[in-house]
Design an enzyme around this catalytic site. Structure first.
Site, PDB file in Angstrom:
ATOM      1  N   HIS A 159       1.384  -7.599  -7.225  1.00  0.00           N
ATOM      2  CA  HIS A 159       0.505  -6.617  -6.585  1.00  0.00           C
ATOM      3  C   HIS A 159       0.291  -5.363  -7.420  1.00  0.00           C
ATOM      4  O   HIS A 159      -0.536  -4.534  -7.073  1.00  0.00           O
ATOM      5  CB  HIS A 159       1.074  -6.208  -5.220  1.00  0.00           C
TER       6      HIS A 159
HETATM    7  C1  UD1 Z   1       1.321   0.361  -2.607  1.00  0.00           C
HETATM    8  C2  UD1 Z   1       2.067   1.312  -3.534  1.00  0.00           C
HETATM    9  C3  UD1 Z   1       3.024   0.517  -4.417  1.00  0.00           C
HETATM   10  C4  UD1 Z   1       3.937  -0.357  -3.567  1.00  0.00           C
HETATM   11  C5  UD1 Z   1       3.100  -1.223  -2.661  1.00  0.00           C
HETATM   12  C6  UD1 Z   1       3.969  -2.050  -1.754  1.00  0.00           C
HETATM   13  C7  UD1 Z   1       0.868   3.325  -4.277  1.00  0.00           C
HETATM   14  C8  UD1 Z   1       0.166   3.986  -5.385  1.00  0.00           C
HETATM   15  N1  UD1 Z   1       1.171   2.034  -4.424  1.00  0.00           N
HETATM   16  O1  UD1 Z   1       0.516  -0.497  -3.406  1.00  0.00           O
HETATM   17  O2  UD1 Z   1       3.819   1.415  -5.152  1.00  0.00           O
HETATM   18  O3  UD1 Z   1       4.728  -1.159  -4.417  1.00  0.00           O
HETATM   19  O4  UD1 Z   1       2.251  -0.381  -1.852  1.00  0.00           O
HETATM   20  O5  UD1 Z   1       3.269  -3.121  -1.207  1.00  0.00           O
HETATM   21  O6  UD1 Z   1       1.165   3.972  -3.288  1.00  0.00           O
HETATM   22  N2  UD1 Z   1      -4.818  -3.384   1.841  1.00  0.00           N
HETATM   23  C9  UD1 Z   1      -5.065  -4.163   2.930  1.00  0.00           C
HETATM   24  N3  UD1 Z   1      -4.270  -4.003   4.029  1.00  0.00           N
HETATM   25  C10 UD1 Z   1      -3.278  -3.103   4.075  1.00  0.00           C
HETATM   26  C11 UD1 Z   1      -3.039  -2.286   2.965  1.00  0.00           C
HETATM   27  C12 UD1 Z   1      -3.818  -2.444   1.843  1.00  0.00           C
HETATM   28  O7  UD1 Z   1      -5.948  -4.993   2.928  1.00  0.00           O
HETATM   29  O8  UD1 Z   1      -2.593  -3.012   5.115  1.00  0.00           O
HETATM   30  C13 UD1 Z   1      -5.628  -3.566   0.630  1.00  0.00           C
HETATM   31  C14 UD1 Z   1      -6.772  -2.605   0.494  1.00  0.00           C
HETATM   32  O9  UD1 Z   1      -7.863  -3.277  -0.054  1.00  0.00           O
HETATM   33  C15 UD1 Z   1      -6.245  -1.605  -0.518  1.00  0.00           C
HETATM   34  C16 UD1 Z   1      -5.344  -2.460  -1.383  1.00  0.00           C
HETATM   35  O10 UD1 Z   1      -4.795  -3.431  -0.499  1.00  0.00           O
HETATM   36  O11 UD1 Z   1      -7.254  -0.985  -1.231  1.00  0.00           O
HETATM   37  C17 UD1 Z   1      -4.251  -1.702  -2.064  1.00  0.00           C
HETATM   38  O12 UD1 Z   1      -3.481  -0.960  -1.114  1.00  0.00           O
HETATM   39  P1  UD1 Z   1      -2.792   0.448  -1.547  1.00  0.00           P
HETATM   40  O13 UD1 Z   1      -2.140   1.044  -0.380  1.00  0.00           O
HETATM   41  O14 UD1 Z   1      -3.758   1.279  -2.295  1.00  0.00           O
HETATM   42  O15 UD1 Z   1      -1.719   0.063  -2.620  1.00  0.00           O
HETATM   43  P2  UD1 Z   1      -0.756  -1.198  -2.778  1.00  0.00           P
HETATM   44  O16 UD1 Z   1      -1.354  -2.062  -3.809  1.00  0.00           O
HETATM   45  O17 UD1 Z   1      -0.406  -1.811  -1.471  1.00  0.00           O
END
Ligand code: UD1
Length: 384
Positions: free
Chosen positions: A207
């Site tokens: 991820h």
């Molecule tokens: C985040 C953390 C990372 C951690 C990870 C754990 C930051 C910068 N990154 O990364 O350090 O290791 O969480 O999993 O804070 N999305 C969904 N559903 C959700 C959440 C996210 O569909 O419930 C999708 C969205 O398209 C979003 C993408 O996942 O844009 C990324 O989510 P984001 O919260 O930006 O960062 P993670 O990759 O989850």
């Protein structure tokens, strides 16, 4: 009569729910906790499931920030958290790990002149292209109580001149892994559901933005998994970020024919069960490197560096970047599950880190209460 201290805890992502599960129950014995969920993770599989399975008290407040760029997400957390902090008026703020939710919580606490405790302080990859590294460095420099999982983390803080506030408590995720490992084996039916045989599959996750956002690197990551699948079929629960990037690159359909079975994200108990029953873990997650180590399962890490250096030093984890040959060699050369028992429990605090975190915070809150009129001059969250 002295009142109980009030702690405002900020969580927002899947691994932070696990960390809070190890601490909240102990903290609430001696302090009042307000648990704030930023809403950075909001899907049921990434959020609610963890509260239910780990018996974490439901959040007292939801900020509902959702997804967005780093600026949008961090900005929304700060904007929504600041008035809440004013309203709750806690004696201290507690943040976990290295995400944008950690950063937002740390900034609000610092600007409100509130003592800040950081769990998983001092972890460093020394790679500032990782957003997590920036979040860690900022959170640590703003914290007065730096609660460290490992000796390496304490040494990192000492090198940065932050050693005074550092306290070695062990790793809170290890507490949960040690408690819930046997429970997961009893309760999860993931092996039957996915028709998997113990020891005959690898479990993979990916991820990190640095691995999945660039289509070229994502292709190479799939190559690594495909090569591993020649050793043992790969089960690949997809983080939503990775799912979206693979779909955009048209890479989802060819996975199955290359021995990689993509599945929806799984909850904590299913994941723990799958890790413990696997031939090896292949990941770019920090938490899973530890969880594999605790389960005495080898780990192949798709990164160039790790914050969890002891897993590598102990010979259970190999950093292979996105090199398929190195991954295949690691699978052959690392210990096989079911043989030796790893020294992880001892290294990570024997399952008592959560208790130590709670004790360190409440002890310092007690000190603060003796000086109620000099809040700014009292080093309320400092090591003696
Ligand atoms: C985040 C953390 C990372 C951690 C990870 C754990 C930051 C910068 N990154 O990364 O350090 O290791 O969480 O999993 O804070 N999305 C969904 N559903 C959700 C959440 C996210 O569909 O419930 C999708 C969205 O398209 C979003 C993408 O996942 O844009 C990324 O989510 P984001 O919260 O930006 O960062 P993670 O990759 O989850």
């Amino acid at each position: 009569m002295s009142r109980r201290g009030r702690v405002l805890t900020v969580v927002g992502n899947r691994p932070q729910f696990v960390k809070a599960a190890a601490v909240s129950q102990h903290l609430r014995e001696s302090a009042d906790e307000t648990l704030v969920h930023t809403g950075q993770h909001y899907d049921r599989e990434l959020s609610d499931v963890f509260f239910e399975e780990l018996a974490l008290p439901p959040p007292d407040q939801q900020l509902g920030v959702g997804s967005g760029s780093h600026a949008e997400q961090t900005g929304a957390i700060i904007t929504r958290l600041e008035p809440l902090v004013r309203e709750v008026a806690p004696d201290a703020v507690l943040v976990y790990g290295d995400t944008n939710s950690t950063l937002g919580g740390a900034l609000v606490a610092a600007k409100a002149h509130l003592p800040l405790a950081h769990v998983e302080a001092g972890m460093r990859s020394f790679n500032r292209s990782m957003p997590e590294e920036i979040n860690r460095v900022v959170a640590d420099s703003l914290s007065q109580l730096l609660l460290c999982s490992t000796e390496a983390a304490v040494a990192n803080l000492e090198r940065e001149g932050l050693g005074k506030g550092a306290l070695l408590v062990g790793d809170v995720m290890a507490d949960v892994a040690l408690t819930f490992g046997p429970i997961a084996e009893r309760r999860s039916d993931a092996l039957q559901r996915l028709r998997l045989e113990r020891g005959a599959f690898c479990i993979a996750t990916a991820h990190r933005a640095g691995n999945v956002d660039d289509p070229g690197r994502l292709r190479r990551l799939v190559e690594v998994l495909a090569r591993a699948a020649r050793v043992a079929p790969v089960i690949f629960p997809l983080h939503p970020r990775t799912q979206a990037r693979l779909a955009a690159a048209g890479g989802l359909d060819s996975l199955e024919e290359r021995g990689i079975t993509a599945i929806d994200p799984v909850g904590y108990l299913d994941m723990t069960c799958l890790v413990r029953a696997s031939r090896a873990v292949i990941t770019d997650s920090g938490g899973l490197q530890k969880e594999a180590f605790l389960a005495s399962v080898p780990c192949v890490t798709m990164r160039e560096e790790t914050e969890w250096v002891e897993t590598v030093e102990a010979g259970w984890n190999r950093l292979v970047g996105l090199d398929p040959d190195a991954a295949a060699a690691a699978l052959e050369e690392l210990p096989r599950p079911g043989g030796r028992v790893s020294p992880a429990a001892e290294i990570y605090g024997e399952g008592k880190a959560g208790e130590r975190v709670a004790a360190a915070i409440t002890e310092r809150l007690g000190r603060a209460a003796r000086h109620p009129f000099e809040p700014r001059s009292v080093p309320t969250l400092r090591r003696r």
